[in-house]
Enzyme design. Structure first.
Site, mmCIF file in Angstrom:
data_model
loop_
_atom_site.group_PDB
_atom_site.id
_atom_site.type_symbol
_atom_site.label_atom_id
_atom_site.label_comp_id
_atom_site.label_asym_id
_atom_site.label_seq_id
_atom_site.Cartn_x
_atom_site.Cartn_y
_atom_site.Cartn_z
ATOM 1 N N HIS A 43 0.830 -1.212 0.000
ATOM 2 C CA HIS A 43 0.000 0.000 0.000
ATOM 3 C C HIS A 43 0.864 1.263 0.000
ATOM 4 C CE1 HIS A 43 -3.184 2.669 2.113
ATOM 5 N NE2 HIS A 43 -3.315 2.726 0.806
ATOM 6 N N GLU A 97 3.024 0.356 3.188
ATOM 7 C CA GLU A 97 2.575 -0.665 4.139
ATOM 8 C C GLU A 97 2.662 -2.023 3.447
ATOM 9 O OE1 GLU A 97 -0.715 1.410 7.017
ATOM 10 O OE2 GLU A 97 -1.347 1.084 4.960
HETATM 11 N N1 3HC Z 1 2.935 14.056 -7.609
HETATM 12 C C1 3HC Z 1 4.280 14.108 -7.503
HETATM 13 N N2 3HC Z 1 4.919 15.050 -6.779
HETATM 14 C C2 3HC Z 1 4.186 15.994 -6.177
HETATM 15 C C3 3HC Z 1 2.778 16.015 -6.255
HETATM 16 C C4 3HC Z 1 2.153 14.991 -7.013
HETATM 17 N N3 3HC Z 1 0.834 14.913 -7.127
HETATM 18 N N4 3HC Z 1 2.316 17.072 -5.546
HETATM 19 C C5 3HC Z 1 3.393 17.690 -5.032
HETATM 20 N N5 3HC Z 1 4.516 17.032 -5.402
HETATM 21 C C6 3HC Z 1 5.897 17.360 -5.048
HETATM 22 C C7 3HC Z 1 6.317 18.680 -5.658
HETATM 23 O O1 3HC Z 1 6.825 18.493 -6.967
HETATM 24 C C8 3HC Z 1 7.399 19.133 -4.696
HETATM 25 O O2 3HC Z 1 8.600 18.443 -4.987
HETATM 26 P P1 3HC Z 1 10.024 19.122 -4.730
HETATM 27 O O3 3HC Z 1 10.088 19.429 -3.257
HETATM 28 O O4 3HC Z 1 11.008 18.071 -5.149
HETATM 29 O O5 3HC Z 1 10.050 20.351 -5.578
HETATM 30 C C9 3HC Z 1 6.892 18.628 -3.324
HETATM 31 O O6 3HC Z 1 5.966 17.559 -3.624
HETATM 32 C C10 3HC Z 1 6.187 19.702 -2.550
HETATM 33 O O7 3HC Z 1 5.133 20.186 -3.375
HETATM 34 P P2 3HC Z 1 4.542 21.653 -3.332
HETATM 35 O O8 3HC Z 1 5.627 22.601 -2.878
HETATM 36 O O9 3HC Z 1 3.865 21.939 -4.621
HETATM 37 O O10 3HC Z 1 3.373 21.598 -2.284
HETATM 38 P P3 3HC Z 1 3.374 21.248 -0.753
HETATM 39 O O11 3HC Z 1 4.654 21.637 -0.077
HETATM 40 O O12 3HC Z 1 2.105 21.838 -0.281
HETATM 41 O O13 3HC Z 1 3.266 19.644 -0.710
HETATM 42 C C11 3HC Z 1 2.085 17.637 -0.578
HETATM 43 C C12 3HC Z 1 2.257 18.954 -1.338
HETATM 44 C C13 3HC Z 1 3.360 16.800 -0.721
HETATM 45 C C14 3HC Z 1 0.935 16.919 -1.243
HETATM 46 C C15 3HC Z 1 1.822 17.949 0.939
HETATM 47 O O14 3HC Z 1 0.794 18.873 1.058
HETATM 48 C C16 3HC Z 1 1.493 16.727 1.744
HETATM 49 O O15 3HC Z 1 2.366 15.972 2.155
HETATM 50 N N6 3HC Z 1 0.169 16.522 2.023
HETATM 51 C C17 3HC Z 1 -0.308 15.364 2.772
HETATM 52 C C18 3HC Z 1 -0.425 14.197 1.825
HETATM 53 C C19 3HC Z 1 -0.909 12.976 2.527
HETATM 54 O O16 3HC Z 1 -1.212 12.943 3.706
HETATM 55 N N7 3HC Z 1 -1.000 11.878 1.757
HETATM 56 C C20 3HC Z 1 -1.517 10.636 2.240
HETATM 57 C C21 3HC Z 1 -2.955 10.563 1.887
HETATM 58 S S1 3HC Z 1 -3.705 9.102 2.513
HETATM 59 C C22 3HC Z 1 -3.414 7.970 1.311
HETATM 60 O O17 3HC Z 1 -2.821 8.202 0.285
HETATM 61 C C23 3HC Z 1 -3.953 6.619 1.596
HETATM 62 C C24 3HC Z 1 -5.124 6.300 0.715
HETATM 63 O O18 3HC Z 1 -5.338 4.913 0.848
HETATM 64 C C25 3HC Z 1 -6.378 7.031 1.102
#
Ligand code: 3HC
Length: 284
Positions: free
Chosen positions: A139, A151
């Site tokens: 996961h 996971e």
């Molecule tokens: N794909 C690839 N890379 C991405 C991306 C995407 N969709 N969105 C952002 N990034 C990268 C950017 O390119 C950037 O990379 P860099 O540092 O190398 O330049 C880095 O992430 C930071 O991006 P931003 O500066 O544009 O934006 P943020 O600092 O706001 O970060 C985020 C965006 C990484 C999405 C951050 O907000 C975050 O960690 N959010 C929480 C995400 C989370 O909790 N995910 C788990 C969800 S639960 C899940 O997936 C389980 C499922 O089963 C439900």
């Protein structure tokens, strides 16, 4: 030894897995039944790599190498000699079972089959195959290239060899693995989803505005996203789907979806992907 990977499903999760596996030097067969979804998924990878080049975090040569490690396929038969096949299609148990039944027939005996499901029991999916010892949960988290966790989920019949092989594979992608039992939500979602549901319940009760709830958790607890933005990011439909699975399994109010979440999904407010959730993304 895992060398050749198949990924079934080229959506948000599948394309992320394809990108990180190809980036780690694996040959990756990207499988989608539809050409349109395959084009969209691979274009998304190319776009993300272009952004990394713009930021000086990757080179055009690296992009060419990663894209060159990816092979397009429309037929599951073409995954026959993969060492590991990861399924990352929609959370539909019957569709997943159909894929695994077909993969079990076409893949070589050693192939490990894995599901990226967040909420469907791994044992239920493995039960349709004749290789339950080589069936495992793997996961990943969204966005896959950024989130460091995988996971590894052991079903009742998963062998230790299989666990060790996929653990090494995930670590070779630069991920940290945690071992979880095959119970709904594994570790992350069983803790995360009730938190998101509680935030929605507090918003529904009028505790504070959506922005203030999110700012409180972002700035007060150092979370990268507040709970309502995170629900928008995961998808309101996906959050509801997982909550309903938990509620059915545990019969505990803690997992009951707030009526507001159900109403919003019924009204088409799915979060970022639909342009509207707890916040409005239509202008971005
Ligand atoms: N794909 C690839 N890379 C991405 C991306 C995407 N969709 N969105 C952002 N990034 C990268 C950017 O390119 C950037 O990379 P860099 O540092 O190398 O330049 C880095 O992430 C930071 O991006 P931003 O500066 O544009 O934006 P943020 O600092 O706001 O970060 C985020 C965006 C990484 C999405 C951050 O907000 C975050 O960690 N959010 C929480 C995400 C989370 O909790 N995910 C788990 C969800 S639960 C899940 O997936 C389980 C499922 O089963 C439900």
């Amino acid at each position: 030894m895992i060398k050749k990977i198949g990924v079934v499903g080229c959506g948000q999760m599948g394309s992320g897995i394809i990108q990180v596996a190809a980036g780690a030097g694996y040959q990756v067969l990207a499988n989608e039944a539809s050409e349109v979804f395959l084009d969209k998924g691979l274009a998304g990878i190319a776009k993300r790599l272009d952004k990394a080049i713009e930021k000086g975090k990757a080179t055009a040569e690296e992009k060419a190498k990663i894209m060159g490690n990816i092979v397009r396929t429309n037929e599951l038969e073409e995954l026959a000699d993969c060492d590991l096949v990861i399924e990352a299609i929609v959370e539909d148990i019957n569709a997943k079972k159909e894929i695994f039944q077909a993969l079990d027939k076409v893949c070589k005996a050693e192939t490990i089959l894995a599901s990226n499901t967040s909420s469907i029991p791994i044992g239920d999916l493995g039960s349709v195959t004749k290789r339950r010892d080589r069936f495992v949960g793997l996961h990943f988290f969204n966005p896959v290239p950024v989130m460091k966790l995988v996971e590894v989920v052991r079903a009742l019949d998963t062998s230790e060899n299989t666990i060790q092989s996929v653990k090494q594979f995930a670590e070779s992608l630069g991920k940290t693995t945690v071992a979880a039992k095959d119970t709904p939500g594994f570790i992350v979602n069983v803790l995360l989803i009730p938190y998101l549901l509680d935030a929605i319940r507090q918003y529904e009760r009028g505790l504070a505005s959506a922005l203030d709830i999110d700012n409180a958790m972002k700035l007060g607890c150092g979370h990268p996203m507040g709970p309502l933005t995170l629900t928008d990011f995961i998808g309101l439909d996906t959050t509801l789907f997982i909550a309903d699975i938990f509620f059915n399994e545990f019969k505990d109010d803690h997992y009951a979806a707030p009526p507001l979440l159900r109403r919003m999904v019924a009204a088409g407010y799915m979060g970022m992907k639909s342009g509207r959730g707890f916040f409005d993304y239509s202008k971005k």
